[in-house]
Scaffold this motif. Structure first.
Motif, PDB file in Angstrom:
ATOM      1  N   UNK A  70       0.834  -1.202   0.000  1.00  0.00           N
ATOM      2  CA  UNK A  70       0.000   0.000   0.000  1.00  0.00           C
ATOM      3  C   UNK A  70       0.874   1.260   0.000  1.00  0.00           C
ATOM      4  N   UNK A  71       1.865   1.283   0.871  1.00  0.00           N
ATOM      5  CA  UNK A  71       2.719   2.474   0.968  1.00  0.00           C
ATOM      6  C   UNK A  71       3.572   2.636  -0.279  1.00  0.00           C
ATOM      7  N   UNK A  72       4.057   1.531  -0.822  1.00  0.00           N
ATOM      8  CA  UNK A  72       4.844   1.625  -2.055  1.00  0.00           C
ATOM      9  C   UNK A  72       3.993   2.181  -3.193  1.00  0.00           C
ATOM     10  N   UNK A  73       2.747   1.740  -3.293  1.00  0.00           N
ATOM     11  CA  UNK A  73       1.856   2.272  -4.330  1.00  0.00           C
ATOM     12  C   UNK A  73       1.623   3.766  -4.122  1.00  0.00           C
ATOM     13  N   UNK A  74       1.431   4.182  -2.860  1.00  0.00           N
ATOM     14  CA  UNK A  74       1.270   5.611  -2.574  1.00  0.00           C
ATOM     15  C   UNK A  74       2.537   6.377  -2.915  1.00  0.00           C
ATOM     16  N   UNK A  75       3.685   5.758  -2.682  1.00  0.00           N
ATOM     17  CA  UNK A  75       4.966   6.389  -3.014  1.00  0.00           C
ATOM     18  C   UNK A  75       5.072   6.627  -4.515  1.00  0.00           C
ATOM     19  N   UNK A  76       4.684   5.631  -5.298  1.00  0.00           N
ATOM     20  CA  UNK A  76       4.744   5.775  -6.760  1.00  0.00           C
ATOM     21  C   UNK A  76       3.756   6.837  -7.228  1.00  0.00           C
ATOM     22  N   UNK A  77       2.539   6.821  -6.664  1.00  0.00           N
ATOM     23  CA  UNK A  77       1.554   7.834  -7.048  1.00  0.00           C
ATOM     24  C   UNK A  77       2.048   9.232  -6.697  1.00  0.00           C
ATOM     25  N   UNK A  78       2.665   9.375  -5.540  1.00  0.00           N
ATOM     26  CA  UNK A  78       3.222  10.675  -5.161  1.00  0.00           C
ATOM     27  C   UNK A  78       4.352  11.099  -6.088  1.00  0.00           C
ATOM     28  N   UNK A  79       5.180  10.142  -6.481  1.00  0.00           N
ATOM     29  CA  UNK A  79       6.263  10.418  -7.420  1.00  0.00           C
ATOM     30  C   UNK A  79       5.707  10.912  -8.749  1.00  0.00           C
ATOM     31  N   UNK A  80       4.657  10.255  -9.238  1.00  0.00           N
ATOM     32  CA  UNK A  80       4.069  10.661 -10.521  1.00  0.00           C
ATOM     33  C   UNK A  80       3.398  12.028 -10.415  1.00  0.00           C
ATOM     34  N   UNK A  81       2.735  12.296  -9.266  1.00  0.00           N
ATOM     35  CA  UNK A  81       2.140  13.632  -9.073  1.00  0.00           C
ATOM     36  C   UNK A  81       3.234  14.696  -9.090  1.00  0.00           C
ATOM     37  N   UNK A  82       4.326  14.437  -8.369  1.00  0.00           N
ATOM     38  CA  UNK A  82       5.431  15.395  -8.326  1.00  0.00           C
ATOM     39  C   UNK A  82       6.068  15.567  -9.699  1.00  0.00           C
ATOM     40  N   UNK A  83       6.109  14.485 -10.456  1.00  0.00           N
ATOM     41  CA  UNK A  83       6.670  14.567 -11.803  1.00  0.00           C
ATOM     42  C   UNK A  83       5.813  15.459 -12.694  1.00  0.00           C
ATOM     43  N   UNK A  84       4.490  15.305 -12.590  1.00  0.00           N
ATOM     44  CA  UNK A  84       3.601  16.154 -13.392  1.00  0.00           C
ATOM     45  C   UNK A  84       3.736  17.622 -13.003  1.00  0.00           C
ATOM     46  N   UNK A  85       3.985  17.866 -11.712  1.00  0.00           N
ATOM     47  CA  UNK A  85       4.133  19.241 -11.227  1.00  0.00           C
ATOM     48  C   UNK A  85       5.574  19.742 -11.312  1.00  0.00           C
ATOM     49  N   UNK A  86       6.440  18.926 -11.947  1.00  0.00           N
ATOM     50  CA  UNK A  86       7.858  19.260 -12.103  1.00  0.00           C
ATOM     51  C   UNK A  86       8.562  19.448 -10.763  1.00  0.00           C
ATOM     52  N   UNK A  87       8.160  18.624  -9.786  1.00  0.00           N
ATOM     53  CA  UNK A  87       8.816  18.680  -8.473  1.00  0.00           C
ATOM     54  C   UNK A  87       9.763  17.501  -8.261  1.00  0.00           C
ATOM     55  N   UNK A  88       9.945  16.687  -9.301  1.00  0.00           N
ATOM     56  CA  UNK A  88      10.888  15.576  -9.240  1.00  0.00           C
ATOM     57  C   UNK A  88      12.080  15.909 -10.107  1.00  0.00           C
ATOM     58  N   UNK A  89      13.252  15.538  -9.631  1.00  0.00           N
ATOM     59  CA  UNK A  89      14.469  15.882 -10.340  1.00  0.00           C
ATOM     60  C   UNK A  89      14.588  15.130 -11.660  1.00  0.00           C
ATOM     61  N   UNK A  90      15.118  15.808 -12.649  1.00  0.00           N
ATOM     62  CA  UNK A  90      15.406  15.175 -13.927  1.00  0.00           C
ATOM     63  C   UNK A  90      16.750  14.464 -13.866  1.00  0.00           C
ATOM     64  N   UNK A  91      17.377  14.218 -15.012  1.00  0.00           N
ATOM     65  CA  UNK A  91      18.673  13.539 -15.010  1.00  0.00           C
ATOM     66  C   UNK A  91      19.703  14.247 -14.141  1.00  0.00           C
ATOM     67  N   UNK A  92      20.374  13.499 -13.293  1.00  0.00           N
ATOM     68  CA  UNK A  92      21.325  14.093 -12.349  1.00  0.00           C
ATOM     69  C   UNK A  92      22.569  14.631 -13.038  1.00  0.00           C
ATOM     70  N   UNK A  93      22.829  14.163 -14.257  1.00  0.00           N
ATOM     71  CA  UNK A  93      24.001  14.676 -14.963  1.00  0.00           C
ATOM     72  C   UNK A  93      23.888  16.181 -15.139  1.00  0.00           C
ATOM     73  N   UNK A  94      22.641  16.644 -15.337  1.00  0.00           N
ATOM     74  CA  UNK A  94      22.414  18.082 -15.467  1.00  0.00           C
ATOM     75  C   UNK A  94      22.245  18.728 -14.100  1.00  0.00           C
ATOM     76  N   UNK A  95      21.596  18.004 -13.182  1.00  0.00           N
ATOM     77  CA  UNK A  95      21.291  18.590 -11.876  1.00  0.00           C
ATOM     78  C   UNK A  95      22.459  18.507 -10.908  1.00  0.00           C
ATOM     79  N   UNK A  96      23.423  17.618 -11.186  1.00  0.00           N
ATOM     80  CA  UNK A  96      24.577  17.505 -10.308  1.00  0.00           C
ATOM     81  C   UNK A  96      24.275  16.869  -8.977  1.00  0.00           C
ATOM     82  N   UNK A  97      23.352  15.882  -8.949  1.00  0.00           N
ATOM     83  CA  UNK A  97      22.984  15.284  -7.667  1.00  0.00           C
ATOM     84  C   UNK A  97      23.612  13.915  -7.458  1.00  0.00           C
ATOM     85  N   UNK A  98      24.056  13.255  -8.503  1.00  0.00           N
ATOM     86  CA  UNK A  98      24.919  12.089  -8.384  1.00  0.00           C
ATOM     87  C   UNK A  98      24.366  10.852  -7.719  1.00  0.00           C
ATOM     88  N   UNK A  99      23.058  10.578  -7.765  1.00  0.00           N
ATOM     89  CA  UNK A  99      22.530   9.344  -7.219  1.00  0.00           C
ATOM     90  C   UNK A  99      22.851   8.166  -8.119  1.00  0.00           C
TER      91      UNK A  99
END
Length: 217
Positions: A70-99
């Protein structure tokens, strides 16, 4: 039942959060592509996902649902919501976050994480991501090629090995308590929405009954 829904239910939730929170935080970090040393977006996504699980904890525990799923599904839904709102990071090569998955695009990260790190089948992954199974397979295969030369099972096996070797983080102090607080607020909001919907239904039913009575006079 009331006691279980308050004190006992909260204790059960906190036990779950303590046991599963580290793996869920790792999953959230892989989704966002952040560095394990600095993952504010992942922490926010996990807090929100746990809050949404806590808000319906009585139903989850009462019906025997898997709270991790249940929580994992909510996590994915939250990730997709943030992605639509551009609140999720794009490629780290540009952002310099290195994950560890930072150079992948967000949907490719999500497909790889769900399929190879979490071990979810293609159909379930497609449902969670809101796309077709062919799209999931293409995203996963493309992302897996970042881990080994060649194609297909060899790349996927290496991706699983790399992801499986990542350490499970310690859940930050206070994250579960913050989720409980947010979950309580969410539960109250849900109760208000149900009450308003019921009032609207009763008002509409009353108006319909009055109109029908007028027709028969």
């Amino acid at each position: 039942m009331a006691a279980r829904g308050s004190g006992a239910g909260e204790r059960e939730f906190l036990v779950f959060a303590a046991a599963a929170g580290g793996r869920l935080l790792l999953t959230a970090t892989l989704l966002t592509g952040e560095s394990p040393r600095n993952r504010p977006v992942a922490r926010r996504l996990l807090t929100d996902a746990l809050a949404r699980t806590y808000a319906v904890w009585a139903r989850v525990s009462g019906e025997g649902d898997d709270p991790y799923d249940r929580t994992r599904a909510e996590l994915v839904r939250g990730f997709l919501r943030a992605l639509r709102l551009r609140r999720v990071l794009g490629p780290a090569k540009a952002a310099g976050i290195g994950g560890p998955l930072g150079e992948l695009r967000p949907l490719a990260r999500a497909a790889l994480v769900l399929r190879l790190h979490e071990g979810i089948d293609t159909e379930r992954t497609a449902m969670l991501l809101g796309c077709g199974t062919a799209r999931v397979e293409a995203l996963t295969a493309g992302a897996a090629r970042r881990f080994a030369a060649g194609a297909g099972p060899q790349c996927e096996a290496e991706a699983r090995r790399v992801l499986g070797a990542l350490p499970v983080p310690v859940v930050p102090a206070g994250l579960a308590d913050a989720a409980v607080g947010a979950g309580r607020r969410l539960r109250r909001a849900m109760a208000w929405r149900r009450a308003l919907a019921a009032a609207a239904f009763l008002t509409g039913a009353g108006a319909a009954a009055a109109a029908a009575t007028g027709l028969w006079r």
